[in-house]
Design an enzyme around this catalytic site. Sequence first.
Site, PDB file in Angstrom:
ATOM      1  N   SER A  50      40.113  53.420  42.064  1.00  0.00           N
ATOM      2  CA  SER A  50      40.411  53.448  40.630  1.00  0.00           C
ATOM      3  C   SER A  50      40.901  54.823  40.228  1.00  0.00           C
ATOM      4  CB  SER A  50      39.154  53.116  39.821  1.00  0.00           C
ATOM      5  OG  SER A  50      38.233  54.203  39.854  1.00  0.00           O
ATOM      6  N   ASP A  51      41.739  54.870  39.189  1.00  0.00           N
ATOM      7  CA  ASP A  51      41.980  56.155  38.550  1.00  0.00           C
ATOM      8  C   ASP A  51      40.651  56.607  37.960  1.00  0.00           C
ATOM      9  OD1 ASP A  51      43.195  58.414  37.570  1.00  0.00           O
ATOM     10  OD2 ASP A  51      44.819  57.361  36.580  1.00  0.00           O
ATOM     11  N   CYS A  52      40.509  57.893  37.771  1.00  0.00           N
ATOM     12  CA  CYS A  52      39.171  58.436  37.528  1.00  0.00           C
ATOM     13  C   CYS A  52      38.562  57.930  36.221  1.00  0.00           C
ATOM     14  CB  CYS A  52      39.221  59.955  37.583  1.00  0.00           C
ATOM     15  SG  CYS A  52      39.606  60.507  39.256  1.00  0.00           S
TER      16      CYS A  52
ATOM     17  N   SER B 107      38.234  54.799  35.476  1.00  0.00           N
ATOM     18  CA  SER B 107      38.900  53.603  34.963  1.00  0.00           C
ATOM     19  C   SER B 107      37.934  52.459  34.711  1.00  0.00           C
ATOM     20  CB  SER B 107      39.976  53.136  35.946  1.00  0.00           C
ATOM     21  OG  SER B 107      41.118  53.936  35.867  1.00  0.00           O
TER      22      SER B 107
END
Length: 787
Positions: A310-312, A314
């Site tokens: 995941s993007d941080c 997310s």
Amino acid sequence: MLHIINTRIHKTQIYKMSCNNRELLIGNKVVVTLVFLLCLVHSSESLRPLFACDPANELTRTLRFCQVNIPVRLRVQDLIGRLTLQEKIRLLVNNAAAVPRLGIGGYEWWSEALHGVSDVGPGAKFGGAFPGATSFPQVITTAASFNQSLWEEIGRVVSDEARAMYNGGVAGLTYWSPNVNILRDPRWGRGQETPGEDPVVVGKYAASYVRGLQGNGPNRLKVAACCKHYTAYDLDNWNGVDRFHFNAKVTQQDLEDTYNVPFRACVYDGNVASVMCSYNQVNGKPTCADENLLKNTIRGQWQLNGYIVSDCDSVDVFFNQQHYTATPEEAAAASIKAGLDLDCGPFLAIFTEGAVKKGLLTENDINLALTNTITVQMRLGMFDGNLGPYANLGPRDVCTPIHQHLALEAAHQGIVLLKNDGRSLPLSPTRHRTVAVIGPNSDVTETMIGNYAGKACAYTTPLQGISKYARTLHQAGCSGVACAGNQGFGAAEMAAREADATVLVMGLDQSIEAETRDRTGLLLPGYQQDLVTRVAQASKGPVILVLLSGGPIDVSLAKNNPRVAAIIWAGYPGQAGGAAIADIIFGAVSPGGKLPMTWYPQDYVVKVPMTLMAMRASGDYPGRTYRFYKGPVVFPFGFGLSYTTFTHSLAQNPLAQLSVSPYKLNSAIFNSSSNSIKVSHANCETFPKMPIHVEVSNTGEFDGTHTVFVFAEAPRNGIKGLGVNKQLIAFEKVHVTAGAKRTVQVDVDACKHLGVVDEYGKRRIPMGEHKLHIGDLKHTILVKPQL
């Protein structure tokens, strides 16, 4: 082993020494002997304790997952079978916890290497033996070279330095780069991180850079790259809409035709080890909780051999800000079941156990996620009980002269000449002995490396670069790129009056365009435009405007101003940017870069909201990118001048007709109403490749590089909603000396290059006349169904 070769460079005795796969140029045998001794010491030094499977640890060295002669799949199964549920959960996040009883250390997954090893993430730190790393030009600049071998070589150098820093205990082996979103809207603050607006170019950049980073071994990884942000992510913060709350409404046609193309290339052609899902929603669903996007597409259709991260934060975002689920446990379960393997952030470490207890998730779901992450660690050699084939890399392999020269060469190749009235450039060091260097970006350092950068080895500013060719008169003109006042204009005008030539270095920096910061307009900020006009009017010699920026700028006033003789776009040219700019201005290098994005007029962004994701023009909406946009431009995609001139001709007569056969004949396979065949139904492997041989002649006085672009224009038949002007299908970079010719071969593949995407997201090959555009050449291929 040490190799010494006696050679001569510029009449000076030189010894070329290869030490630990590095080449050094040494000036005398005494120094060679000294460096040889250092080389032996360097080969044996290791600052990092082993991550796992230390052969000195009697408790773990005999464990099955530590045995390198066993297939990785079985080693991973063995390790996961030894972990408790709580230990497994603590491995689902970026700062994975140690498992001391199994001799496994903690690991930070988050490191960045967008255009050089970066300290943006917590995984890499500079200092001590590693004060910096080679900082290459920002991606948008390197993309302008259109040189795939350069892109791969930069990746190789970056991974050398990354491995060296890992061995030194200050970096990881998993790098969440590159950014392969397309530059859909010119205002996007992160457009600088991307290879531009064309999905084919972005995909080829992605595959090339990833291969450089990861190495070419089928199962082993030098470092693990990550293509991000999947998908339709290209808005950060515009007009009250931010990336955490944005729902990107995207048609299946645009998803298949544009947004997903680079990610598919990254997985298919680059064999990337990871894909990152984004913050935004796509059609009402968070990408990190979308089973169709993750499990079905990335892992199912594309066969990702790696992990999805995941993007941080997310997962936290789609629970706490998008309110996608009612409870945090449901959010944890939704992401893992959708195909997420690793959470950048603490969310899964906190709530996954509760999801298991509530029956929302099984331990086997967690095992599947860990299988993907641990397999990547195994491929990196982290469980092999040693530092592997790259153990000899260390501090001396970072910021080497060869690496720094490559940074300079990348800047040379990426700089684009946009205007050159009356062949004002190049300047002559004998005729232009005094140069006024003016502008808020004229003596900058960190501005040149853009965002997601680390600590550069060293800088050469534009002022310093020009000073090597001429005496300089320096005036900033403005205090910073915001240029809030004109108090410094008078001194700038005075310098321009005294100098033989004037170089204005203007543009943007991270205070104007950055992550979380989209632009509202395309004009130069503040009073910069006025400064350009006034200095141009005052200058007694030619005026050269140099622009530092990631996104395009509407410089129509300068383009149309006869007092501005030349315009150069340098992007963010990296640590050696000032030297590269000066080399171009004074003719040591002929410019060969081409714009990887359309430069729109200011009126475009007044009319078009960033939130509109549609690519194709419709009604009053003009569309996006050169493929679909219908409207005026300041400079078009692919534009770039040179100090020399090139012509194209077809060296051989290419095929003029191609027959396409489907698997079987029925109305579902061959659609007579649209006069097309689905690519998925075509016998693609039986179609002959169509070689196009293009002869490139350098008809000017300078040696130079040239990019051969091959565009395809599909026939206008019964397929609804195409709206494509033309599509780049191939490009090749070629260096041609003055007066010489070179032949470039491009192989056209009907399924890969002549297909278009219909309104349902299905790729089809239209029957009829396909036109290939190669510069001012046109070639028509008649595609017919073989019934």
